[in-house]
Structures are given as C-alpha cells and as structure tokens.
Design a protein around this motif. Structure first.
Motif, PDB file in Angstrom:
ATOM      1  N   LYS A 192       0.825  -1.208   0.000  1.00 32.59           N
ATOM      2  CA  LYS A 192       0.000   0.000   0.000  1.00 32.59           C
ATOM      3  C   LYS A 192       0.862   1.262   0.000  1.00 32.59           C
ATOM      4  O   LYS A 192       1.761   1.416   0.827  1.00 32.59           O
ATOM      5  N   THR A 198       0.561   5.568  -0.758  1.00 33.85           N
ATOM      6  CA  THR A 198      -0.400   6.671  -0.905  1.00 33.85           C
ATOM      7  C   THR A 198       0.323   8.019  -0.977  1.00 33.85           C
ATOM      8  O   THR A 198       1.494   8.120  -0.617  1.00 33.85           O
ATOM      9  N   ASN A 247      -0.764  12.553  -0.822  1.00 28.80           N
ATOM     10  CA  ASN A 247      -1.830  13.527  -0.590  1.00 28.80           C
ATOM     11  C   ASN A 247      -1.282  14.951  -0.615  1.00 28.80           C
ATOM     12  O   ASN A 247      -0.205  15.212  -0.104  1.00 28.80           O
ATOM     13  N   GLY A 297      -2.472  18.088   1.142  1.00 29.82           N
ATOM     14  CA  GLY A 297      -3.429  18.341   2.213  1.00 29.82           C
ATOM     15  C   GLY A 297      -3.749  19.807   2.437  1.00 29.82           C
ATOM     16  O   GLY A 297      -4.833  20.140   2.888  1.00 29.82           O
ATOM     17  N   VAL A 298      -2.790  20.680   2.144  1.00 29.57           N
ATOM     18  CA  VAL A 298      -2.995  22.111   2.380  1.00 29.57           C
ATOM     19  C   VAL A 298      -2.390  22.894   1.221  1.00 29.57           C
ATOM     20  O   VAL A 298      -1.285  22.578   0.770  1.00 29.57           O
ATOM     21  N   ASP A 315       1.315  21.535   1.302  1.00 28.54           N
ATOM     22  CA  ASP A 315       1.779  20.513   2.239  1.00 28.54           C
ATOM     23  C   ASP A 315       1.424  19.146   1.669  1.00 28.54           C
ATOM     24  O   ASP A 315       0.266  18.894   1.326  1.00 28.54           O
ATOM     25  N   ASP A 328       1.921  14.821   1.745  1.00 30.26           N
ATOM     26  CA  ASP A 328       2.176  13.621   2.556  1.00 30.26           C
ATOM     27  C   ASP A 328       2.284  12.427   1.622  1.00 30.26           C
ATOM     28  O   ASP A 328       1.507  12.312   0.675  1.00 30.26           O
ATOM     29  N   HIS A 384      -8.873  10.626   5.658  1.00 34.98           N
ATOM     30  CA  HIS A 384      -7.481  10.445   6.073  1.00 34.98           C
ATOM     31  C   HIS A 384      -6.609  10.162   4.855  1.00 34.98           C
ATOM     32  O   HIS A 384      -6.987   9.402   3.972  1.00 34.98           O
ATOM     33  N   SER A 385      -5.446  10.806   4.839  1.00 33.82           N
ATOM     34  CA  SER A 385      -4.582  10.712   3.652  1.00 33.82           C
ATOM     35  C   SER A 385      -4.169   9.269   3.351  1.00 33.82           C
ATOM     36  O   SER A 385      -4.012   8.899   2.192  1.00 33.82           O
ATOM     37  N   TYR A 386      -4.013   8.451   4.400  1.00 34.31           N
ATOM     38  CA  TYR A 386      -3.583   7.061   4.184  1.00 34.31           C
ATOM     39  C   TYR A 386      -4.797   6.129   4.165  1.00 34.31           C
ATOM     40  O   TYR A 386      -5.007   5.392   3.213  1.00 34.31           O
ATOM     41  N   GLY A 387      -5.622   6.248   5.219  1.00 29.12           N
ATOM     42  CA  GLY A 387      -6.765   5.345   5.341  1.00 29.12           C
ATOM     43  C   GLY A 387      -7.772   5.506   4.219  1.00 29.12           C
ATOM     44  O   GLY A 387      -8.370   4.528   3.752  1.00 29.12           O
ATOM     45  N   PHE A 414      -7.137   6.902   1.230  1.00 29.44           N
ATOM     46  CA  PHE A 414      -6.476   7.167  -0.054  1.00 29.44           C
ATOM     47  C   PHE A 414      -7.307   6.607  -1.209  1.00 29.44           C
ATOM     48  O   PHE A 414      -7.812   5.494  -1.128  1.00 29.44           O
ATOM     49  N   ASN A 446     -10.102  14.368  -4.385  1.00 30.26           N
ATOM     50  CA  ASN A 446      -9.440  15.437  -3.632  1.00 30.26           C
ATOM     51  C   ASN A 446      -9.726  16.778  -4.327  1.00 30.26           C
ATOM     52  O   ASN A 446      -9.310  16.985  -5.468  1.00 30.26           O
ATOM     53  N   GLY A 477      -7.670  23.344   2.982  1.00 29.75           N
ATOM     54  CA  GLY A 477      -7.111  22.169   3.631  1.00 29.75           C
ATOM     55  C   GLY A 477      -6.813  22.457   5.086  1.00 29.75           C
ATOM     56  O   GLY A 477      -6.637  23.612   5.479  1.00 29.75           O
ATOM     57  N   THR A 478      -6.792  21.379   5.918  1.00 30.66           N
ATOM     58  CA  THR A 478      -6.585  21.602   7.347  1.00 30.66           C
ATOM     59  C   THR A 478      -5.295  20.972   7.858  1.00 30.66           C
ATOM     60  O   THR A 478      -4.681  21.504   8.766  1.00 30.66           O
ATOM     61  N   SER A 479      -4.875  19.851   7.297  1.00 32.00           N
ATOM     62  CA  SER A 479      -3.623  19.252   7.765  1.00 32.00           C
ATOM     63  C   SER A 479      -3.025  18.416   6.656  1.00 32.00           C
ATOM     64  O   SER A 479      -3.718  17.970   5.742  1.00 32.00           O
ATOM     65  N   VAL A 480      -1.726  18.222   6.772  1.00 35.81           N
ATOM     66  CA  VAL A 480      -0.980  17.526   5.718  1.00 35.81           C
ATOM     67  C   VAL A 480      -1.486  16.099   5.507  1.00 35.81           C
ATOM     68  O   VAL A 480      -1.449  15.581   4.389  1.00 35.81           O
ATOM     69  N   ASN A 481      -2.001  15.482   6.578  1.00 32.55           N
ATOM     70  CA  ASN A 481      -2.430  14.093   6.438  1.00 32.55           C
ATOM     71  C   ASN A 481      -3.943  13.943   6.345  1.00 32.55           C
ATOM     72  O   ASN A 481      -4.491  12.902   6.676  1.00 32.55           O
ATOM     73  N   SER A 482      -4.597  15.002   5.894  1.00 30.18           N
ATOM     74  CA  SER A 482      -6.026  14.903   5.597  1.00 30.18           C
ATOM     75  C   SER A 482      -6.272  15.310   4.154  1.00 30.18           C
ATOM     76  O   SER A 482      -5.726  16.316   3.698  1.00 30.18           O
ATOM     77  N   ILE A 483      -7.095  14.546   3.473  1.00 32.40           N
ATOM     78  CA  ILE A 483      -7.570  14.973   2.161  1.00 32.40           C
ATOM     79  C   ILE A 483      -8.456  16.192   2.419  1.00 32.40           C
ATOM     80  O   ILE A 483      -9.364  16.125   3.246  1.00 32.40           O
ATOM     81  N   PRO A 484      -8.180  17.333   1.759  1.00 27.37           N
ATOM     82  CA  PRO A 484      -8.970  18.535   2.081  1.00 27.37           C
ATOM     83  C   PRO A 484     -10.447  18.327   1.775  1.00 27.37           C
ATOM     84  O   PRO A 484     -10.801  17.638   0.823  1.00 27.37           O
ATOM     85  N   ARG A 507     -10.883   9.445  -9.397  1.00 25.98           N
ATOM     86  CA  ARG A 507     -10.806   8.834  -8.077  1.00 25.98           C
ATOM     87  C   ARG A 507     -12.196   8.445  -7.576  1.00 25.98           C
ATOM     88  O   ARG A 507     -13.186   8.730  -8.237  1.00 25.98           O
TER      89      ARG A 507
END
Lengths: 430, 430
Positions: free
Chosen positions: A267, A269, A271, A273-274, A291, A293, B236-239, B241, B245, B278-285, B324
């Motif tokens: 897996k 991935t 992203n 994100g910002v 930003d 990831d 979640h950017s990983y979970g 994916f 986006n 976007g809010t954080s690097v590891n979140s899909i906005p 996607r």
C-alpha cells in the motif's frame, strides 16, 4: 497478512521447538527454549501474582488516563509514570532530554539490551475531558486504550517478573516514550535510538501498541512530508500580465502528482493536504505553498513516490519559467521536509519475529503480521530487529472521544502474561 | 489609440462645424454648435472669472485632499463636499444611500440629463498622511490628483457657469461619487445608474478622472472576479487514499487556465491571485478555494475568457470525479462572482464623443482615445453614452504616496475651461 511457515493451528510442541532455536540465536548464546519457559514453575507463580495484582493495574490505568498527555505536552504524565517506575526495582530510572522516562531491569549478561516501550502521548488536544467512566468491566475515556493501557500493563509485567524472580540474559530497558502520535513524528524513539544514552546498546525493540495480541506489526509504513514553497516576482494582474505565476507552477505540479500511479499492495499513498498563498485577487502571487504527505508499506515504493514528486516539482518550475516571462524574476520552488517516518521491516526470518510468534501461538492466539506506522519504524529503519505487539483488550474507538478498553480480570491477566512471555523469550530468560 | 477621422491638426472651422452636428443630435434638438459656443461672449466672462477664482480652487483642493477618503470610508470627505456643493446654487443637493453626494443644475428643457462625476475615494488606507506639501506650484499628497483635483475643478466649473450665466438645455447632475477605486467595485456609479433616483433620467455621462485632457477614455476595460470553492468528502490521507481530492480538481483547473491563449490587443488578461484550503498535511482537504481575476478591453474577449474559465472549472470537477473514488461523496465547485466591472464602449460615431473631441481640439489639444477601467464602465455597459475626460495637470505618481499635481494658475484655468466647454457642448448650451 500471514507469515509463511507459521501455522495457525493451536500450539504443537515440535513447532515450538523449532522456533526455540530462533530465540536461542536471538539471545546470542545458549538461551532457554520457549518450551522450557512455558513449563517453568515460575510462570505459575507469575500467573498467580498477576491475578492478585489486578486492582492495582486498573487503578494505575485510570490514574494515568486522567493525566492529559497531548502531543508535545506529555510532561505531567511522564513525571507521574517516572514515579511509578521508581517503585519497580529498576536502576537508572530517569527522564531523558526529549521527555522519555525509563529504567533498566538488569540482566545477567550474555545478551544485548532489549527496549520495551509504551507511548505516553495521546492524540487528544488540551482541554479534552479525560475522566474515566466505567460500565461493568469497560473503562471509557480518550486515550484509555491507546496507549495508556500499555503503560499500565508494562508496570504489571515488571512486577510479575520481580514476584516470580525471573532474570534475563540481556538488560531490559522499560520506556514510557513521548511523540508517537501524528505531529510528534516519533520524536521520542528518534531521540532514544539516535541520541540517547542507550542508543548503541539497544539491539532488540518491542513497542506495546495496538489492541489484539495476535497482531504483530513487523513492517513500518514509511512516510515523508513536505512543505513546498513556490516563489516568484509577483506583480499587478493586469499591468504585469504575462509574468511567471508561482500558483500556476504549483498547480501544474499538483495536477501531475495526482496522476501518479502507485501500487495498492504494498500500500502506497500520497496527498496534497494544504494549499495556501497569494495576497489579493488582482496581484500575481509572490509566494504560494503546499503541504504534501506520502506513505508506503515499502521503502522502495516510498522512494519512488518521493523521487517522482521532486522531479514533478522541478519540472513544474522549469515549465512555468518557459511558459511566461521571467523579466522580473523567475519562479523557484523550495521543498522542505516537515516530517519523516522512515520505513523499514523486520524480516520474516528474524529470530525476534519467530520467537514472538511462537509465544503468541503458545497462548492460543493466531499470529498475524501487518505493516503500520508505529514507534518501531525507527529501529526498523536502523536495522534493529523490532516489532510492535498488542496490549490486549478488547477495546475500540481509538483516536475518538468514546475510546474504550475492557478490563475483565481474566482478559487483563492473559494480556500481561503474553507480554511477559514475549519479553522473557526475546531478552533471553535464564 | 487615435480615433479614425479626428484630425490632430489644431482647430479648423470646417471640422468643428461638422462636429457640431453631432452635438446638436446629442442634445436631441436644435442645439448650439461648438463654434457658436466658442465664440460666445459669455466664454470670455467665464475665463475672467476662472482666473479670479484660482485661489479658491487651490484652497478647496487642499481642504478636500486633507480629508482622508479610503475605500468604503469616504463619508467625511463626502459630507464636506456636500457642504461645498450647497454653496453653488444647485437644487436637490443631497447624499444618496450609497454615499454619493450630488446636486442638480437645472436646464431649460429639451435635452436629457447629463451626469458629471468626480470620485471621492482614494486608494490610500486609513492612517495615511494626507497633509499637502507645496513646492512652488506643485502640491504633493496622496490623492491630491486622483481624483481630488477633479472634485475641486468641478466646483470651479459650476461657479464659472453661474458667473457667466450659462444655461443648458438638459439638467446637469454634478456628483462626487464613492467606490471608484479597487475593491469599491464602482459601487457609487452602480447605485447611481441602477438604483438611484436619477437612474432613468441620466442619458449622458462624463467622469472627470485621469490627467491629460487630450486623453479621452471611450472604452471600459471589463473585469470579472471569482472565488471558486471546491468541496469534497475529505478523509485520512492514508486510510481514505483513493477518494476524490478537491485540491487536485482545483489544481487541474488552474493548470489548464494558465494555458489559455488571450490576445495582447485588445488587451486581455487573467490571474489566479489567491489559493487557500485544507486543514492538515495528512487529511484529504474537504474544501479549497481560489480567487481569480480576468480583464479585457473587449467585451467579446472578456466573455471568451469567462466562458472558457467556467468550462475549465466544470471539466476539472468531472475529471476528478472520474479519476478517483466518489464512494464517500464527489467533488463540487461553486464559482461565485466577487467583483464585476462590466466592459463597454462608446462608439466612435457617438455624438458625445465627436462633441468632446471637437472641444478638446478647439483648445489646441490632440484628442487621443483609450480603453481603461473607470466609472464610465457602468454607463457604457448600460448603453448610456459615456466618456472619462481629464482633470488636467501636469501631475503624476497616482496611487503612490508621493503623488503630485501642478496648480500653476494658467494651467488650472485652461483645464477648468476645457471641462466647462465639454459640459456645455454635451448638455446643449442655450
């Protein structure tokens, strides 16, 4: 994921004997076999002790859970845990510069140091209500499972080792560490293994994190995070039309990055994100940023994504500087690493893995192996045999305000025994 | 840009006579010719008055300049200007709901109303030092030229009309208007022509803005501004994916928009000035946005860019939803208009243009025609014959803190006379 060669049948002696060789090799000397360990009368003593110790386990779990430990703000909980460690006959009980707390249970010599960790931090921000609620055998509070249960469990394990007078060949370093979650970026373990006083002595590593004790994390999902800042000369949208625009270069990079093909197994991935930048609608931005990831179960795949991304950024800059005028200056991009969890794995042939699987199986659990992102990423990336093992349960809703863990006495006792067995087998019980 | 058919020679009678027809047609009745006007003995009276009125012009210019009037904060200056207008024998002197101040100089009937405007607002923010400094005949202060000189000049013109007892066929509405600069988005003139009490009566329009009086703005650079918000389900950017986006969709749109080909003549531009989300690097906005500006000297070209942009936005959404997974929701884009200066033009055959050019030329100036973004954009877009004419000078450094304007008495007198002549000719002098 199941490991090749590990049966899912319930424990059969010949298999355990085979695995015992691994444990002996691990201890780098003539160590006791898992079979011997399991038939050791001291294990019965330990079992009796653990049963009697149940209320203390629950009390300490509640105490620790109710001390908030947001990322970068673990100190209050760390100091409380330090005091608890001091009651367990360890040597060199102390807090390091990063905020990890630890103590050593001396071995008899002849095997290297094993580090055993549970992390102090939770994902919950300051101000979160961490009061533990109880319904029957179920405790409910943010962080009560992840990873506070492991902190309490580690103390029970040490007490059981002491009560049953177990000794190990190698020293065992028990650590309550900081910085496992999110933005903590594994800072606790990075310090421990890269700069701490035991950095050259730790040769085996067990993180107690995750629920089910059959589940063993043998691979670390690697991640890399960038903030890429694009700069250009800026200018008036109408008067300076035709000048390079850093937002165009960044958009080109994002659009191309989004087209990247990555495998679903291992897996992998990525992203964006910002995104951020620019000052007004009628100005060509002088600065924008994104930003990013990227993660993979495979070091090779992570590197592929990383390399492809950096090439895309470079190409986006070159293309923008070709597409529009650079007479007032060109566009440039600065990719800055803002997070890095190195990937790594512990070989399916590694003694630590065979030993741990054998112990788990000896307790009637089915070992399953997975790849995740845990404190073990760091030792794995450094070539130190490492696994992340379970703290037991049942439990659920980790990272959510309604997190819970079950503390039924029989279940807790079994989870303490499993971790005790793994530590003894890996550290080389004598 | 020179207008075809308008000679750049100094005034020759036959040409003026020809142009007079335009003026007559403009006044929608048998109006006096520009030649007649220029030989009118009252013009000599006016000229003598203007000379004597010089010190008052300078005093009022300084007074008005030293009252700050940032965008949306023109009220103090507007109230002061209202009081000044009241001293000029106008009827219905008042402030409208938008903050414009105005008064009517009644005509004798037989021609429609002409609106003459100078704008109250400057580009300078609150706190800017607006104290006027003087070196010889040069006045220096932010806003002293643009457009405060035109406000003072308009008062001199009214006084000269009164002193020389000029009457016009049509009513003349003199306006100090708000909201010309930048974010004001022409709000003053929009109100005046779309909602104000004279909206159905104003059939000719002259804005006094810009320096050189030979320069006549006959076309309005149109602009359109959007904030486009892209939304998606996030995750979640990983979970998570593989989910759509919105940052990818937006980047695709920006990259494609940047490839758009636009003509350099008529000048047409576009810009992405702000990106955000976007809010954080590891979140899909779940939400990102961009601010976009587009402008053109040509209504047709502006519409082409606008249409192309909206199609690109639509396509970027469709492509992301195809590329996607939309199992948790799809990406959507909402383009919201955040600014609009309609483009428009006054025909080179329009009587107002021929008349104004003839007057300008009669004063020995060379008429040149250009397309810009001024208050005249609004009447032009509504089909009302409109021009933006100069306030005279010399002057310079508009929109910068070291703005200046020259008030040498002869130069000022000539600029007042030119505007007086244009107003009389366009309003139908009797």
């Amino acid at each position: 994921m199941h490991m090749a060669g590990i049966s899912t049948r319930s424990l059969a002696l010949p298999l355990v004997v085979t695995l015992t060789c691994g444990s002996a090799a691990l201890a780098q000397g003539p160590g006791p076999a898992v079979t011997t360990l399991l038939s050791d009368p001291r294990l019965q003593q330990a079992r009796a002790f653990i049963k009697a110790d149940h209320e203390r386990f629950v009390r300490e779990l509640v105490t620790l859970t109710e001390i908030p430990a947001p990322p970068f703000k673990e100190e209050r909980r760390a100091r409380a845990y330090l005091e608890m460690l001091k009651e367990h006959g360890l040597s060199d009980v102390e807090m390091d510069q990063e905020g990890n707390v630890m103590g050593v249970r001396k071995g008899t010599g002849g095997a290297p140091m094993l580090a055993v960790l549970a992390h102090l931090d939770t994902v919950f921000p300051e101000g979160t209500d961490v009061k533990v609620k109880r319904e029957g055998t179920r405790l409910m509070a943010p962080g009560v499972g992840d990873d506070t249960r492991a902190l309490a469990l580690m103390l029970s394990v040490i007490r059981a080792m002491n009560a049953a007078k177990f000794t190990t060949a190698g020293d065992v370093l028990f650590v309550g560490n900081v910085g496992e979650e999110g933005e903590g970026d594994l800072r606790g373990v990075k310090f421990l293994l890269q700069r701490g006083k035991y950095k050259d002595r730790i040769k085996r590593f067990l993180a107690i994190d995750g629920g089910d004790q059959g589940g063993i994390t043998r691979g670390g999902v690697g991640s890399k995070r960038y903030r890429v800042t694009y700069k250009g000369p800026g200018g008036h949208s109408y008067g300076a039309f035709g000048l390079v625009n850093p937002a165009y270069a960044m958009a080109t990079a994002i659009a191309r990055f989004s087209d990247l093909q990555v495998p679903s197994s291992p897996k992998t991935t990525f992203n964006v994100g910002v995104v951020n930048g620019g000052t007004s609608v009628n100005s060509i931005p002088s600065e924008v940023s994104m930003d990013v990831d990227m993660r993979s179960e495979s070091c090779a795949e992570l590197k592929k994504v990383d390399d492809a991304f950096l090439a895309i950024v470079k190409g986006s800059v070159a293309d923008e500087n070709r597409a529009r005028s650079t007479r007032e200056g060109s566009v440039q991009a600065d990719p800055k690493v803002i997070g890095e969890r190195p990937c790594g794995e512990t070989s399916t042939e590694a003694p630590i893995l065979k030993t741990t699987a054998a112990v788990v199986q000896a307790f009637g659990l089915k070992p399953t192996f997975s790849v995740s992102s845990t404190d073990s990423n760091i030792p794995m990336s450094l070539g130190i045999p490492a696994l992340t093992i379970g703290r037991g349960g049942p439990g659920g809703r980790s990272h959510s305000p309604d997190e819970w863990t079950d503390v039924e006495a029989g279940g807790v006792a079994k989870s303490v025994e499993v971790v005790l067995g793994i530590i003894l087998a890996v550290a080389g019980e004598r």
